[in-house]
Design a protein around this motif. Structure first.
Motif, PDB file in Angstrom:
ATOM      1  N   ASP A 175      54.137  28.232  67.568  1.00 33.64           N
ATOM      2  CA  ASP A 175      52.703  28.503  67.404  1.00 33.64           C
ATOM      3  C   ASP A 175      52.360  28.856  65.953  1.00 33.64           C
ATOM      4  OD1 ASP A 175      52.281  28.059  70.090  1.00 33.64           O
ATOM      5  OD2 ASP A 175      52.627  30.146  70.644  1.00 33.64           O
ATOM      6  N   ARG A 176      53.211  29.650  65.323  1.00 39.23           N
ATOM      7  CA  ARG A 176      52.910  30.038  63.945  1.00 39.23           C
ATOM      8  C   ARG A 176      52.897  28.813  63.035  1.00 39.23           C
ATOM      9  NH1 ARG A 176      56.048  34.859  60.909  1.00 39.23           N
ATOM     10  NH2 ARG A 176      54.873  36.010  62.484  1.00 39.23           N
ATOM     11  N   ASN A 177      53.831  27.887  63.248  1.00 39.47           N
ATOM     12  CA  ASN A 177      53.871  26.677  62.433  1.00 39.47           C
ATOM     13  C   ASN A 177      52.614  25.827  62.636  1.00 39.47           C
ATOM     14  OD1 ASN A 177      56.455  26.956  61.102  1.00 39.47           O
ATOM     15  ND2 ASN A 177      57.394  26.634  63.104  1.00 39.47           N
ATOM     16  N   TYR A 178      52.168  25.747  63.903  1.00 39.53           N
ATOM     17  CA  TYR A 178      50.915  25.017  64.156  1.00 39.53           C
ATOM     18  C   TYR A 178      49.739  25.718  63.458  1.00 39.53           C
ATOM     19  CZ  TYR A 178      52.960  21.875  67.643  1.00 39.53           C
ATOM     20  OH  TYR A 178      53.688  20.909  68.269  1.00 39.53           O
ATOM     21  N   ASP A 182      48.992  12.638  59.186  1.00 38.03           N
ATOM     22  CA  ASP A 182      49.010  13.106  60.570  1.00 38.03           C
ATOM     23  C   ASP A 182      49.765  14.432  60.612  1.00 38.03           C
ATOM     24  OD1 ASP A 182      49.304  13.598  63.251  1.00 38.03           O
ATOM     25  OD2 ASP A 182      49.735  11.512  63.772  1.00 38.03           O
ATOM     26  N   MET A 183      49.032  15.530  60.736  1.00 37.63           N
ATOM     27  CA  MET A 183      49.661  16.839  60.697  1.00 37.63           C
ATOM     28  C   MET A 183      50.629  17.040  61.865  1.00 37.63           C
ATOM     29  SD  MET A 183      48.039  20.591  61.252  1.00 37.63           S
ATOM     30  CE  MET A 183      48.270  20.337  63.002  1.00 37.63           C
ATOM     31  N   THR A 184      50.259  16.561  63.041  1.00 36.28           N
ATOM     32  CA  THR A 184      51.126  16.713  64.212  1.00 36.28           C
ATOM     33  C   THR A 184      52.438  15.969  64.027  1.00 36.28           C
ATOM     34  OG1 THR A 184      49.152  16.879  65.614  1.00 36.28           O
ATOM     35  CG2 THR A 184      51.266  16.458  66.711  1.00 36.28           C
ATOM     36  N   ALA A 185      52.349  14.749  63.462  1.00 34.47           N
ATOM     37  CA  ALA A 185      53.569  13.979  63.208  1.00 34.47           C
ATOM     38  C   ALA A 185      54.444  14.683  62.169  1.00 34.47           C
ATOM     39  CB  ALA A 185      53.212  12.571  62.734  1.00 34.47           C
ATOM     40  N   ALA A 186      53.815  15.281  61.167  1.00 31.07           N
ATOM     41  CA  ALA A 186      54.570  16.016  60.142  1.00 31.07           C
ATOM     42  C   ALA A 186      55.292  17.212  60.756  1.00 31.07           C
ATOM     43  CB  ALA A 186      53.640  16.462  59.021  1.00 31.07           C
ATOM     44  N   LEU A 187      54.593  17.931  61.659  1.00 33.31           N
ATOM     45  CA  LEU A 187      55.227  19.065  62.330  1.00 33.31           C
ATOM     46  C   LEU A 187      56.360  18.609  63.240  1.00 33.31           C
ATOM     47  CD1 LEU A 187      52.185  21.355  63.213  1.00 33.31           C
ATOM     48  CD2 LEU A 187      54.167  21.977  61.822  1.00 33.31           C
ATOM     49  N   GLN A 208      62.157  18.384  64.177  1.00 35.77           N
ATOM     50  CA  GLN A 208      63.386  17.594  64.304  1.00 35.77           C
ATOM     51  C   GLN A 208      64.405  18.014  63.243  1.00 35.77           C
ATOM     52  OE1 GLN A 208      62.647  13.305  64.611  1.00 35.77           O
ATOM     53  NE2 GLN A 208      60.668  13.759  65.541  1.00 35.77           N
ATOM     54  N   LEU A 209      63.931  18.228  62.010  1.00 30.63           N
ATOM     55  CA  LEU A 209      64.837  18.670  60.950  1.00 30.63           C
ATOM     56  C   LEU A 209      65.452  20.024  61.289  1.00 30.63           C
ATOM     57  CD1 LEU A 209      62.803  17.713  57.740  1.00 30.63           C
ATOM     58  CD2 LEU A 209      64.782  16.540  58.681  1.00 30.63           C
ATOM     59  N   CYS A 210      64.677  20.876  61.956  1.00 32.21           N
ATOM     60  CA  CYS A 210      65.181  22.191  62.359  1.00 32.21           C
ATOM     61  C   CYS A 210      66.204  22.098  63.488  1.00 32.21           C
ATOM     62  CB  CYS A 210      64.033  23.085  62.803  1.00 32.21           C
ATOM     63  SG  CYS A 210      62.915  23.557  61.474  1.00 32.21           S
ATOM     64  N   SER A 211      66.353  20.936  64.091  1.00 39.12           N
ATOM     65  CA  SER A 211      67.226  20.779  65.259  1.00 39.12           C
ATOM     66  C   SER A 211      68.498  20.001  64.940  1.00 39.12           C
ATOM     67  CB  SER A 211      66.457  20.070  66.384  1.00 39.12           C
ATOM     68  OG  SER A 211      65.246  20.738  66.660  1.00 39.12           O
ATOM     69  N   ILE A 212      68.751  19.742  63.667  1.00 43.99           N
ATOM     70  CA  ILE A 212      69.976  19.048  63.271  1.00 43.99           C
ATOM     71  C   ILE A 212      71.139  20.025  63.291  1.00 43.99           C
ATOM     72  CG2 ILE A 212      71.137  17.894  61.338  1.00 43.99           C
ATOM     73  CD1 ILE A 212      68.492  16.617  60.641  1.00 43.99           C
ATOM     74  N   GLU A 213      72.257  19.601  63.847  1.00 43.85           N
ATOM     75  CA  GLU A 213      73.431  20.449  64.003  1.00 43.85           C
ATOM     76  C   GLU A 213      74.516  20.071  63.010  1.00 43.85           C
ATOM     77  OE1 GLU A 213      73.378  21.435  68.790  1.00 43.85           O
ATOM     78  OE2 GLU A 213      74.538  19.730  68.068  1.00 43.85           O
ATOM     79  N   VAL A 214      75.201  21.078  62.500  1.00 46.01           N
ATOM     80  CA  VAL A 214      76.401  20.868  61.690  1.00 46.01           C
ATOM     81  C   VAL A 214      77.456  21.868  62.132  1.00 46.01           C
ATOM     82  CG1 VAL A 214      75.148  19.988  59.672  1.00 46.01           C
ATOM     83  CG2 VAL A 214      75.616  22.435  59.868  1.00 46.01           C
TER      84      VAL A 214
END
Length: 311
Positions: free
Chosen positions: A28-31, A48-53, A58-64
């Motif tokens: 919610d804060r990011n939105y 497109d702000m929604t697409a950017a979010l 997705q970038l926040c969900s990459i695993e290493v």
């Protein structure tokens, strides 16, 4: 993903769809920030702000893993060149900008204190990971989930503080007469002797991991001890087949070098009855002769193909 994999030297990089969905539903804060930026006309036209979010989530969900993350950190420490593949992944300017951001805001609201006490660029994650870069030296990642109130790993920060308390890695530790910490970047006069001893001991014990590490560190794998014996002599005499294969097929060590008694590695293998090693060396000698190798005095220089073979 392919870019991040190249930065990690093709080590593990994955994607967590569950994390992505969770971020998407609870961000919610990011939105709110996104809509505020949109109101202030901070986005380009037709963006497109929604697409950017979505892309951000997705970038926040990459695993290493710690291993792949440490290679990413080492790539940054190495000026954008992945140290285990030799591929340039980032430009020097991009590395400078990335490290500057990490140094100033990579540890959330603790960034100022971290810069003061540790003095190195780092990036924290709410998973409990801390990625640390020592420019021109190394990169590392540590992981310990318990977090402090600012979202940083408690043990991760403690480790970084202990590291710079022992080693001369703080950004301002190089001031004259300021510290007596250990600086592994300074080479002493006996470093070459230690290198020879360590290389020979690895060959004696058949320690393939150490031999691979020496080769990746650009150690001359043809250097000799006081008896003019090479690591190939030692490995052949002890019958370590895998070490002999590594030194010949990967490191391309000269099989014709003779020790103080005039023996080649093949002579040592035959003397101690290591038949498998004998056959490996005999086959390698034929290939080595056909390839017209450089002379014994030319320093060994690992190529990109050699490094990839080692990895």
């Amino acid at each position: 993903m392919e870019f991040l994999k190249s930065m990690a030297g093709m080590e593990y990089v994955g994607f967590s769809n569950a994390t992505f969905q969770s971020e998407r539903e609870t961000g919610d804060r990011n939105y709110a920030i996104g809509y505020y930026l949109k109101e202030k006309r901070c986005f380009p036209d037709n963006a497109d702000m929604t697409a950017a979010l979505d892309f951000y989530f997705q970038l926040c969900s990459i695993e290493v893993t710690c291993e792949s993350g440490s290679v990413m950190a080492a790539t940054l420490a190495n000026g954008g060149i992945c140290p285990i593949t030799g591929e340039r992944v980032l430009s020097a300017e991009a590395v400078r900008n990335t490290l500057s951001l990490m140094h100033s805001c990579g540890m959330y609201d603790f960034s100022g204190q971290f810069a003061f006490h540790v003095g190195l660029p780092a990036k924290s994650g709410i998973s409990g990971a801390v990625l640390l870069v020592v420019p021109n030296v190394m990169g590392m990642m540590c992981w310990s989930p318990p977090l402090d109130r600012l979202g940083n790993s408690v043990r991760g920060i403690h480790f970084c503080q202990e590291l710079v308390s022992h080693f001369n890695f703080h950004n301002y530790d190089n001031l004259r007469h300021f510290t007596k910490k250990h600086d592994p970047r300074r080479r002493s006069d006996d470093d070459l002797n230690k290198s020879v001893v360590n290389l020979m001991f690895a060959a004696y014990s058949g320690d393939l991991s150490s031999l691979r590490r020496f080769a990746l560190s650009a150690v001359n794998m043809e250097q000799r001890d006081y008896d003019s014996r090479t690591a190939l002599h030692i490995a052949a005499a002890e019958g370590h087949v895998e070490a002999v294969i590594f030194l010949t097929e990967i490191c391309k060590v000269n099989p014709h070098m003779k020790d103080r008694w005039g023996n080649t590695p093949l002579d040592d293998a035959m003397q101690f009855g290591h038949d498998v090693v004998v056959s490996v060396l005999q086959e390698y000698q034929c290939v080595y002769n056909d390839s017209d190798p450089p002379g014994d005095t030319e320093e060994q220089k690992p190529t990109l193909d050699t490094l990839k073979s080692i990895v």
